[in-house]
Design an enzyme around this catalytic site. Structure first.
Site, short mmCIF file in Angstrom:
data_model
loop_
_atom_site.label_atom_id
_atom_site.label_comp_id
_atom_site.label_asym_id
_atom_site.label_seq_id
_atom_site.Cartn_x
_atom_site.Cartn_y
_atom_site.Cartn_z
N TYR A 24 0.85 -1.21 0.00
CA TYR A 24 0.00 0.00 0.00
C TYR A 24 0.88 1.25 0.00
O TYR A 24 0.68 2.16 -0.81
CB TYR A 24 -0.92 -0.03 1.23
CG TYR A 24 -1.58 1.29 1.54
CD1 TYR A 24 -2.76 1.68 0.87
CD2 TYR A 24 -1.05 2.16 2.49
CE1 TYR A 24 -3.36 2.90 1.15
CE2 TYR A 24 -1.64 3.38 2.77
CZ TYR A 24 -2.79 3.74 2.11
OH TYR A 24 -3.39 4.95 2.37
N1 NAP Z 1 -9.17 7.61 6.54
C1 NAP Z 1 -7.91 7.74 6.95
O1 NAP Z 1 -7.62 7.74 8.16
C2 NAP Z 1 -6.80 7.93 5.91
C3 NAP Z 1 -5.48 7.94 6.32
C4 NAP Z 1 -4.49 8.09 5.37
C5 NAP Z 1 -4.81 8.28 4.04
N2 NAP Z 1 -6.11 8.28 3.66
C6 NAP Z 1 -6.43 8.45 2.24
O2 NAP Z 1 -7.50 9.37 2.12
C7 NAP Z 1 -8.40 8.94 1.07
C8 NAP Z 1 -9.81 8.77 1.64
O3 NAP Z 1 -9.76 7.86 2.74
P1 NAP Z 1 -11.06 7.08 3.21
O4 NAP Z 1 -10.74 6.51 4.53
O5 NAP Z 1 -12.26 7.93 3.01
O6 NAP Z 1 -11.08 5.87 2.13
P2 NAP Z 1 -12.13 4.66 2.06
O7 NAP Z 1 -13.10 4.67 3.16
O8 NAP Z 1 -11.31 3.43 1.88
O9 NAP Z 1 -12.95 5.01 0.74
C9 NAP Z 1 -12.31 4.98 -0.50
C10 NAP Z 1 -13.26 5.14 -1.66
O10 NAP Z 1 -12.61 4.43 -2.71
C11 NAP Z 1 -13.59 3.71 -3.42
N3 NAP Z 1 -13.08 2.51 -4.07
C12 NAP Z 1 -12.57 1.41 -3.48
N4 NAP Z 1 -12.26 0.50 -4.43
C13 NAP Z 1 -12.59 1.06 -5.62
C14 NAP Z 1 -12.49 0.63 -6.97
N5 NAP Z 1 -12.01 -0.58 -7.29
N6 NAP Z 1 -12.89 1.47 -7.95
C15 NAP Z 1 -13.38 2.68 -7.65
N7 NAP Z 1 -13.51 3.16 -6.39
C16 NAP Z 1 -13.10 2.34 -5.40
C17 NAP Z 1 -14.59 3.30 -2.37
O11 NAP Z 1 -15.80 3.01 -3.04
P3 NAP Z 1 -16.66 1.67 -2.74
O12 NAP Z 1 -17.66 2.05 -1.72
O13 NAP Z 1 -17.29 1.37 -4.04
O14 NAP Z 1 -15.71 0.61 -2.25
C18 NAP Z 1 -14.66 4.53 -1.49
O15 NAP Z 1 -15.65 5.43 -1.94
C19 NAP Z 1 -7.82 7.65 0.51
O16 NAP Z 1 -7.08 7.92 -0.64
C20 NAP Z 1 -6.93 7.15 1.62
O17 NAP Z 1 -5.86 6.36 1.15
C21 NAP Z 1 -7.12 8.11 4.56
#
Ligand code: NAP
Length: 241
Positions: free
Chosen positions: A153
């Site tokens: 990742y």
């Molecule tokens: N949350 C944190 O604490 C954190 C920390 C560090 C970095 N980040 C970064 O911040 C961003 C947002 O985080 P988050 O926690 O909101 O992420 P998340 O909950 O994992 O949501 C990610 C989104 O990506 C979509 N997705 C997953 N697989 C997919 C695919 N094959 N094709 C198209 N869309 C897909 C999901 O849609 P589905 O519902 O369809 O699966 C969801 O809407 C990400 O880039 C993450 O890496 C977050």
């Protein structure tokens, strides 16, 4: 004044859903990509979101998504690459397709979508030297700290951070390229109290910030026209481990 347009990938939950709602509230045209259909997506669509279905682990999805976006708008002011997968190394060892899926969703398709959008909806240099478009990648603060359980990742997120300078050179002077690199933003519902306490204790500012801090940072990047090639860490500062 023309209505600004933002494209956000992965708007079905958490950060993507929050950002889509935030820019709908501000009166922007919001185009959001989704893989699944859920209640959040339907609510956002009822508020005006334009939904584009895309599985961003599929080869060619970046190109196809740009083509569909171009049918809904003549301009894109901001493109946010938010969609993400977070497989740990044990899952990657058990299924060799998972590292490739993370490479496609974090690197290959965002780069292809950025380029294809530039071809389908080109932006012209402005007389005042300002960029007309900004592309923002959601990366991860753990790239610089390291994470022994998420090496694939982290490598895929680091790969796209490594492209930011080159993209900014390629698309200057009409497009700015930046990244927001969050640390912990939100816990998952299944995270135990013990895990939550331990993660918060590692932080200089021990609170769970939620998705709004990403919106505040994105607003700042949008408002300040000189920020380019920046990677803004959202991790409360120094990490203890
Ligand atoms: N949350 C944190 O604490 C954190 C920390 C560090 C970095 N980040 C970064 O911040 C961003 C947002 O985080 P988050 O926690 O909101 O992420 P998340 O909950 O994992 O949501 C990610 C989104 O990506 C979509 N997705 C997953 N697989 C997919 C695919 N094959 N094709 C198209 N869309 C897909 C999901 O849609 P589905 O519902 O369809 O699966 C969801 O809407 C990400 O880039 C993450 O890496 C977050």
């Amino acid at each position: 004044m023309t209505q600004p347009c933002i494209v956000i990938t992965g708007i079905t939950r958490r950060v993507g859903a929050w950002l889509a709602g935030h820019y709908l509230d501000k009166g922007w045209k919001v185009i959001g990509t989704h893989r699944r259909e859920n209640h959040t997506l339907r609510e956002l669509m009822a508020r005006g979101l334009i939904a584009v279905k895309a599985d961003l682990t599929e080869p060619g999805a970046g190109q196809a998504t740009a083509e569909e976006i171009a049918q809904h708008t003549a301009d894109v002011d901001v493109l946010v690459h938010n969609a993400s997968l977070w497989f740990d190394d044990a899952a990657c060892a058990a299924d060799a397709s998972k590292p490739l899926m993370m490479y496609r969703i974090h690197v290959q398709n965002p780069l292809e979508l950025t380029e294809a959008l530039n071809q389908h909806l080109p932006v012209l240099p402005q007389a005042n030297g300002h960029a007309s478009r900004m592309v923002v990648f959601l990366t991860d603060a753990h790239i610089s700290r390291g994470d022994p359980d998420h090496i694939h990742y982290s490598a895929s997120k680091a790969a796209v951070e490594g492209a930011i300078r080159s993209l900014a050179l390629k698309y200057q002077p009409h497009t700015r390229i930046n990244a927001i690199a969050p640390g912990l933003l939100m816990f998952h519902p299944h995270d135990s109290d013990e895990y939550r306490k331990q993660r918060l204790a590692e932080r200089l500012l021990p609170f769970e910030p939620g998705p709004s801090v990403v919106g505040q940072t994105l607003d700042y990047l949008i408002d300040c026209p000189l920020i380019n090639q920046a990677i803004i860490k959202l991790d409360s500062g120094h990490h203890a481990s």
